[in-house]
Design a protein around this motif. Structure first.
Motif, PDB file in Angstrom:
ATOM      1  N   GLU A  14      -4.858   3.986  14.409  1.00  0.00           N
ATOM      2  CA  GLU A  14      -5.887   4.313  13.318  1.00  0.00           C
ATOM      3  C   GLU A  14      -6.196   3.166  12.189  1.00  0.00           C
ATOM      4  OE1 GLU A  14      -6.842   7.899  10.504  1.00  0.00           O
ATOM      5  OE2 GLU A  14      -4.597   7.593  10.859  1.00  0.00           O
ATOM      6  N   VAL A  15      -4.867   2.643  11.983  1.00  0.00           N
ATOM      7  CA  VAL A  15      -4.964   1.556  10.825  1.00  0.00           C
ATOM      8  C   VAL A  15      -5.374   0.401  11.337  1.00  0.00           C
ATOM      9  CG1 VAL A  15      -3.630   0.327   9.292  1.00  0.00           C
ATOM     10  CG2 VAL A  15      -3.039   2.751   9.589  1.00  0.00           C
ATOM     11  N   VAL A  16      -5.056   0.012  12.728  1.00  0.00           N
ATOM     12  CA  VAL A  16      -5.621  -1.156  13.327  1.00  0.00           C
ATOM     13  C   VAL A  16      -6.853  -1.052  13.477  1.00  0.00           C
ATOM     14  CG1 VAL A  16      -5.617  -2.583  15.296  1.00  0.00           C
ATOM     15  CG2 VAL A  16      -3.271  -1.775  14.145  1.00  0.00           C
ATOM     16  N   ILE A  17      -7.596   0.046  14.047  1.00  0.00           N
ATOM     17  CA  ILE A  17      -9.000   0.133  14.017  1.00  0.00           C
ATOM     18  C   ILE A  17      -9.713   0.117  12.989  1.00  0.00           C
ATOM     19  CG2 ILE A  17     -10.734   1.756  14.846  1.00  0.00           C
ATOM     20  CD1 ILE A  17      -8.707   2.659  17.296  1.00  0.00           C
ATOM     21  N   GLU A  18      -9.320   0.842  12.033  1.00  0.00           N
ATOM     22  CA  GLU A  18     -10.059   0.662  10.596  1.00  0.00           C
ATOM     23  C   GLU A  18     -10.025  -0.506   9.968  1.00  0.00           C
ATOM     24  OE1 GLU A  18     -11.736   3.512   9.465  1.00  0.00           O
ATOM     25  OE2 GLU A  18     -11.345   4.798  10.865  1.00  0.00           O
ATOM     26  N   VAL A  19      -8.929  -1.061   9.898  1.00  0.00           N
ATOM     27  CA  VAL A  19      -8.892  -2.273   9.236  1.00  0.00           C
ATOM     28  C   VAL A  19      -9.459  -3.427  10.002  1.00  0.00           C
ATOM     29  CG1 VAL A  19      -7.121  -4.121   8.091  1.00  0.00           C
ATOM     30  CG2 VAL A  19      -6.933  -1.681   7.896  1.00  0.00           C
ATOM     31  N   TYR A  20      -9.167  -4.059  11.233  1.00  0.00           N
ATOM     32  CA  TYR A  20      -9.684  -5.010  11.932  1.00  0.00           C
ATOM     33  C   TYR A  20     -11.049  -4.788  12.618  1.00  0.00           C
ATOM     34  CZ  TYR A  20      -5.518  -7.621  11.368  1.00  0.00           C
ATOM     35  OH  TYR A  20      -4.618  -8.500  10.614  1.00  0.00           O
ATOM     36  N   PHE A  21     -11.334  -3.447  13.060  1.00  0.00           N
ATOM     37  CA  PHE A  21     -12.482  -3.350  13.795  1.00  0.00           C
ATOM     38  C   PHE A  21     -13.822  -2.951  12.902  1.00  0.00           C
ATOM     39  CE2 PHE A  21      -9.495  -3.356  17.236  1.00  0.00           C
ATOM     40  CZ  PHE A  21     -10.003  -4.340  17.893  1.00  0.00           C
ATOM     41  N   LEU A  22     -13.258  -2.051  11.852  1.00  0.00           N
ATOM     42  CA  LEU A  22     -14.264  -1.551  10.968  1.00  0.00           C
ATOM     43  C   LEU A  22     -14.571  -2.166   9.783  1.00  0.00           C
ATOM     44  CD1 LEU A  22     -13.608   2.322  11.891  1.00  0.00           C
ATOM     45  CD2 LEU A  22     -15.092   0.697  12.851  1.00  0.00           C
ATOM     46  N   GLY A  23     -13.415  -3.225   9.173  1.00  0.00           N
ATOM     47  CA  GLY A  23     -13.505  -3.845   8.135  1.00  0.00           C
ATOM     48  C   GLY A  23     -13.051  -3.118   6.731  1.00  0.00           C
ATOM     49  N   ARG A  24     -12.286  -1.967   6.975  1.00  0.00           N
ATOM     50  CA  ARG A  24     -11.762  -1.193   5.755  1.00  0.00           C
ATOM     51  C   ARG A  24     -10.683  -1.992   5.179  1.00  0.00           C
ATOM     52  NH1 ARG A  24     -11.942   4.434   6.475  1.00  0.00           N
ATOM     53  NH2 ARG A  24     -11.453   4.483   4.092  1.00  0.00           N
ATOM     54  N   SER A  25     -10.172  -1.716   4.056  1.00  0.00           N
ATOM     55  CA  SER A  25      -9.179  -2.423   3.388  1.00  0.00           C
ATOM     56  C   SER A  25      -7.991  -1.404   3.464  1.00  0.00           C
ATOM     57  CB  SER A  25      -9.278  -2.453   1.769  1.00  0.00           C
ATOM     58  OG  SER A  25      -9.333  -1.314   1.168  1.00  0.00           O
ATOM     59  N   CYS A  26      -6.618  -1.772   3.496  1.00  0.00           N
ATOM     60  CA  CYS A  26      -5.528  -0.974   3.717  1.00  0.00           C
ATOM     61  C   CYS A  26      -5.527   0.064   2.355  1.00  0.00           C
ATOM     62  CB  CYS A  26      -4.068  -1.724   3.732  1.00  0.00           C
ATOM     63  SG  CYS A  26      -3.952  -2.711   5.335  1.00  0.00           S
ATOM     64  N   ALA A  27      -5.940  -0.306   1.224  1.00  0.00           N
ATOM     65  CA  ALA A  27      -5.854   0.283  -0.057  1.00  0.00           C
ATOM     66  C   ALA A  27      -6.946   1.507   0.003  1.00  0.00           C
ATOM     67  CB  ALA A  27      -6.313  -0.522  -1.262  1.00  0.00           C
ATOM     68  N   ASP A  28      -8.025   1.353   0.614  1.00  0.00           N
ATOM     69  CA  ASP A  28      -9.212   2.295   1.029  1.00  0.00           C
ATOM     70  C   ASP A  28      -8.648   3.255   1.892  1.00  0.00           C
ATOM     71  OD1 ASP A  28     -10.766   1.345  -1.040  1.00  0.00           O
ATOM     72  OD2 ASP A  28     -12.057   0.357   0.534  1.00  0.00           O
ATOM     73  N   LEU A  29      -8.210   2.810   2.851  1.00  0.00           N
ATOM     74  CA  LEU A  29      -7.541   3.880   3.909  1.00  0.00           C
ATOM     75  C   LEU A  29      -6.504   4.465   3.678  1.00  0.00           C
ATOM     76  CD1 LEU A  29      -7.894   4.532   6.893  1.00  0.00           C
ATOM     77  CD2 LEU A  29      -6.554   2.544   7.469  1.00  0.00           C
ATOM     78  N   ALA A  30      -5.560   4.008   2.620  1.00  0.00           N
ATOM     79  CA  ALA A  30      -4.353   4.610   2.407  1.00  0.00           C
ATOM     80  C   ALA A  30      -4.986   5.887   1.549  1.00  0.00           C
ATOM     81  CB  ALA A  30      -3.295   3.798   1.329  1.00  0.00           C
ATOM     82  N   GLY A  31      -5.814   5.670   0.675  1.00  0.00           N
ATOM     83  CA  GLY A  31      -6.362   6.584  -0.310  1.00  0.00           C
ATOM     84  C   GLY A  31      -6.870   7.880   0.697  1.00  0.00           C
ATOM     85  N   GLU A  32      -7.720   7.477   1.456  1.00  0.00           N
ATOM     86  CA  GLU A  32      -8.240   8.350   2.340  1.00  0.00           C
ATOM     87  C   GLU A  32      -6.889   9.219   3.076  1.00  0.00           C
ATOM     88  OE1 GLU A  32     -10.641   8.291   6.378  1.00  0.00           O
ATOM     89  OE2 GLU A  32     -11.579   7.500   4.510  1.00  0.00           O
ATOM     90  N   LEU A  33      -6.048   8.527   3.601  1.00  0.00           N
ATOM     91  CA  LEU A  33      -4.845   9.239   4.224  1.00  0.00           C
ATOM     92  C   LEU A  33      -4.060   9.938   3.537  1.00  0.00           C
ATOM     93  CD1 LEU A  33      -4.386   6.562   7.142  1.00  0.00           C
ATOM     94  CD2 LEU A  33      -5.671   8.622   7.242  1.00  0.00           C
ATOM     95  N   GLY A  34      -3.965   9.630   2.298  1.00  0.00           N
ATOM     96  CA  GLY A  34      -3.087  10.211   1.365  1.00  0.00           C
ATOM     97  C   GLY A  34      -1.692   9.695   1.284  1.00  0.00           C
ATOM     98  N   ILE A  35      -1.532   8.431   1.733  1.00  0.00           N
ATOM     99  CA  ILE A  35      -0.284   7.676   1.720  1.00  0.00           C
ATOM    100  C   ILE A  35      -0.450   6.667   0.981  1.00  0.00           C
ATOM    101  CG2 ILE A  35       0.089   8.406   4.313  1.00  0.00           C
ATOM    102  CD1 ILE A  35      -0.873   5.708   5.088  1.00  0.00           C
ATOM    103  N   PRO A  36       0.695   5.895   0.587  1.00  0.00           N
ATOM    104  CA  PRO A  36       0.883   4.693  -0.265  1.00  0.00           C
ATOM    105  C   PRO A  36       0.152   3.750   0.450  1.00  0.00           C
ATOM    106  CG  PRO A  36       3.087   5.942  -0.210  1.00  0.00           C
ATOM    107  CD  PRO A  36       2.271   6.459   0.920  1.00  0.00           C
ATOM    108  N   ALA A  37      -0.307   2.733  -0.279  1.00  0.00           N
ATOM    109  CA  ALA A  37      -1.120   1.497   0.229  1.00  0.00           C
ATOM    110  C   ALA A  37       0.182   0.635   0.941  1.00  0.00           C
ATOM    111  CB  ALA A  37      -1.493   0.488  -0.795  1.00  0.00           C
TER     112      ALA A  37
END
Length: 63
Positions: A14-37
């Motif tokens: 999930e994180v690899v796809i979101e960050v590398y293929f969809l251009g999301r930041s780890c910080a944004d994704l962490a907030g959405e997933l409810g986990i620490p950056a």
């Protein structure tokens, strides 16, 4: 590449796809997933390491 990604653990994939293929930041994704950056970055790190291992195992990496 899809079958290679399927071999990753779901949380790493999930994180690899979101960050590398969809251009999301780890910080944004962490907030959405409810986990620490730091957890998102760790998942990304381990996901990329696993991908490299899979690609190397199949000799898909350039020497």
């Amino acid at each position: 590449m899809g079958e290679t990604l399927d071999r990753l653990r779901p949380e790493h994939r999930e994180v690899v796809i979101e960050v590398y293929f969809l251009g999301r930041s780890c910080a944004d994704l962490a907030g959405e997933l409810g986990i620490p950056a730091s957890s998102a970055r760790s998942r990304l790190y381990h996901g990329i390491r696993a991908l490299r291992g899979i690609l190397d195992e199949n000799r898909w990496l350039a020497s």
